[in-house]
Motif scaffolding. Structure first.
Motif, short mmCIF file in Angstrom:
data_model
loop_
_atom_site.label_atom_id
_atom_site.label_comp_id
_atom_site.label_asym_id
_atom_site.label_seq_id
_atom_site.Cartn_x
_atom_site.Cartn_y
_atom_site.Cartn_z
N GLY A 98 -5.14 -6.27 14.66
CA GLY A 98 -4.76 -5.63 15.77
C GLY A 98 -3.56 -4.75 15.67
N GLY A 99 -2.79 -4.71 14.39
CA GLY A 99 -2.12 -3.78 14.14
C GLY A 99 -1.06 -3.56 15.12
N THR A 100 -1.14 -2.08 15.64
CA THR A 100 0.26 -1.78 16.46
C THR A 100 -0.44 -2.01 18.02
N GLY A 101 -1.45 -2.64 18.35
CA GLY A 101 -1.83 -3.21 19.57
C GLY A 101 -2.38 -2.53 20.54
N ASP A 102 -3.31 -1.22 20.23
CA ASP A 102 -3.96 -0.35 20.85
C ASP A 102 -5.10 -1.23 21.91
N LEU A 103 -5.94 -2.14 21.42
CA LEU A 103 -6.83 -2.75 22.25
C LEU A 103 -6.25 -3.72 22.96
N ALA A 104 -5.00 -4.61 22.20
CA ALA A 104 -4.53 -5.68 22.65
C ALA A 104 -3.89 -5.39 23.88
N SER A 105 -3.37 -4.13 23.94
CA SER A 105 -2.41 -3.81 25.22
C SER A 105 -3.41 -3.58 26.22
N ARG A 106 -4.45 -3.11 26.33
CA ARG A 106 -5.81 -3.02 27.48
C ARG A 106 -6.01 -4.32 27.58
N PHE A 107 -6.50 -5.20 26.56
CA PHE A 107 -7.14 -6.60 26.72
C PHE A 107 -6.33 -7.52 27.74
N ALA A 108 -4.74 -7.14 27.31
CA ALA A 108 -3.86 -8.32 28.21
C ALA A 108 -3.85 -7.61 29.83
N ARG A 109 -4.15 -6.47 30.01
CA ARG A 109 -4.17 -6.05 31.35
C ARG A 109 -5.28 -6.55 31.97
N LEU A 110 -6.30 -6.53 31.27
CA LEU A 110 -7.77 -6.99 31.83
C LEU A 110 -7.91 -8.39 32.28
N THR A 111 -7.42 -9.18 31.13
CA THR A 111 -7.55 -10.65 31.23
C THR A 111 -6.65 -11.25 32.25
N GLY A 112 -5.60 -10.62 32.63
CA GLY A 112 -4.63 -11.08 33.61
C GLY A 112 -3.86 -12.23 33.21
N PRO A 113 -3.05 -12.96 34.07
CA PRO A 113 -2.25 -13.82 33.86
C PRO A 113 -2.94 -15.30 33.59
N VAL A 143 -4.93 -12.57 21.86
CA VAL A 143 -4.11 -12.90 20.56
C VAL A 143 -4.34 -11.88 19.84
N LEU A 144 -3.09 -11.11 19.27
CA LEU A 144 -3.00 -10.20 18.43
C LEU A 144 -2.73 -10.66 16.87
N CYS A 145 -4.00 -10.71 16.14
CA CYS A 145 -3.79 -11.40 14.68
C CYS A 145 -3.79 -10.30 13.72
N ASP A 146 -2.94 -10.28 12.77
CA ASP A 146 -2.89 -9.24 11.62
C ASP A 146 -2.31 -10.00 10.37
N ILE A 147 -2.87 -9.73 9.25
CA ILE A 147 -2.22 -10.27 8.06
C ILE A 147 -1.26 -9.54 7.60
N ASN A 148 -0.85 -8.36 8.32
CA ASN A 148 0.32 -7.51 7.49
C ASN A 148 1.62 -7.87 8.49
N ALA A 149 2.62 -8.44 7.93
CA ALA A 149 3.92 -8.74 8.62
C ALA A 149 4.32 -7.32 9.52
N SER A 150 4.24 -6.26 8.63
CA SER A 150 5.02 -4.90 9.15
C SER A 150 4.20 -4.50 10.41
N MET A 151 2.83 -4.57 10.45
CA MET A 151 2.03 -3.94 11.19
C MET A 151 2.05 -4.86 12.32
N LEU A 152 2.25 -6.41 12.39
CA LEU A 152 2.47 -7.24 13.47
C LEU A 152 3.44 -6.94 14.05
N ASN A 153 4.79 -6.64 13.42
CA ASN A 153 6.11 -6.35 14.11
C ASN A 153 5.91 -4.90 14.60
N VAL A 154 5.35 -4.04 14.30
CA VAL A 154 5.27 -2.96 15.04
C VAL A 154 4.49 -3.14 16.47
N GLY A 155 3.46 -3.83 16.12
CA GLY A 155 2.64 -4.28 17.67
C GLY A 155 3.58 -5.19 18.52
#
Length: 249
Positions: free
Chosen positions: A70-85, A90-102
């Motif tokens: 999920g890297g920098t969170g483009d999709l996760a950002s939209r999904f978080a709004r659509l799924t609601g509270p 879950v944004l999952c990435d094998i790379n710690a640097s990408m995950l931290n940016v997201g």
């Protein structure tokens, strides 16, 4: 000649454990300027590809979504709004640097209520069986060492009736597009990487990794082999990118 202990890293043949390390180094290098480079490399069209993926996902409030690589969170950002509270993303990435940016980006957007961040490997996902309504992986599958194992792992954590969407660079199908695309990929992309990110080598790898990725029909067959059903795909921008879809029943 390949064997069970080697795989491709771009056009090179390397031991599997070396590919994991090298891919990690690529994304550690590009993480800080990943979004900017995506805009430059695709002239902004990657946003349309992702918007199409979000529309095809048809996420509903209360659903549980896994955005892999999920890297920098483009999709996760939209999904978080659509799924609601009542939902969970879950944004999952094998790379710690990408995950931290997201994580930093989505925290700045105030999207933490229904979001989790997990560092994990697509080949052995750290989630229970039949857990997610939807899994997306955008521009990440081609960097996975064992794609068959990853697809099987994704199917395992999908609920019955759940859907997998794979957005990935693919093989051009529009007549005359391939030579133009090859020229752009192997000349312009490394130059952009050098000028903007100070890293031509990583973008040379990214261009090569696209060519080594399975074509549309091969990836569809791999998804079916992993146990996914009703698999199909949609060519975008003349087949430069394809969105593959499969279900678990």
């Amino acid at each position: 000649m390949t064997d069970d202990n080697t795989t491709h890293f771009g056009f090179k043949q390397v031991p599997k454990e070396e590919k994991v390390r090298r891919v990690g180094e690529v994304f550690h290098s590009v993480a800080a300027r990943y979004d900017l480079m995506n805009d430059l490399m695709s002239m902004g069209v990657h946003r349309l590809w992702k918007r199409y993926t979000i529309e095809m996902a048809a996420v509903r409030p209360g659903q549980r979504v896994l955005d892999l690589a999920g890297g920098t969170g483009d999709l996760a950002s939209r999904f978080a709004r659509l799924t609601g509270p009542t939902g969970e993303v879950v944004l999952c990435d094998i790379n710690a640097s990408m995950l931290n940016v997201g994580r930093d980006r989505l925290t700045d957007e105030g999207l933490v209520e229904n979001l989790r961040f997990v560092q994990g490997n697509a080949e052995c996902l750290p989630f229970p069986d039949e857990h997610f309504d939807l899994i997306t992986i955008a521009f990440g599958l081609r960097n996975v060492t064992d794609k068959d194992k990853a697809l099987a792992s994704m199917r395992r954590v999908l609920k019955p009736g759940g859907k997998l969407l794979v957005l990935e660079f693919s093989h051009p199908v529009t007549p005359g597009l391939k030579p133009v695309y090859d020229l752009y990929s192997f000349k312009a992309l490394p130059l952009m990487g050098k000028l903007v990110a100070g890293d031509a080598e990583s973008y040379q790898y990214l261009a090569e990794s696209i060519r080594m990725h399975p074509d549309q029909e091969t990836l569809k067959a791999m998804m079916e082999q992993a146990g996914l059903e009703r698999c199909d795909y949609f060519n975008l921008t003349g087949g430069i990118v394809a969105l593959h879809r499969g279900y678990r029943f």
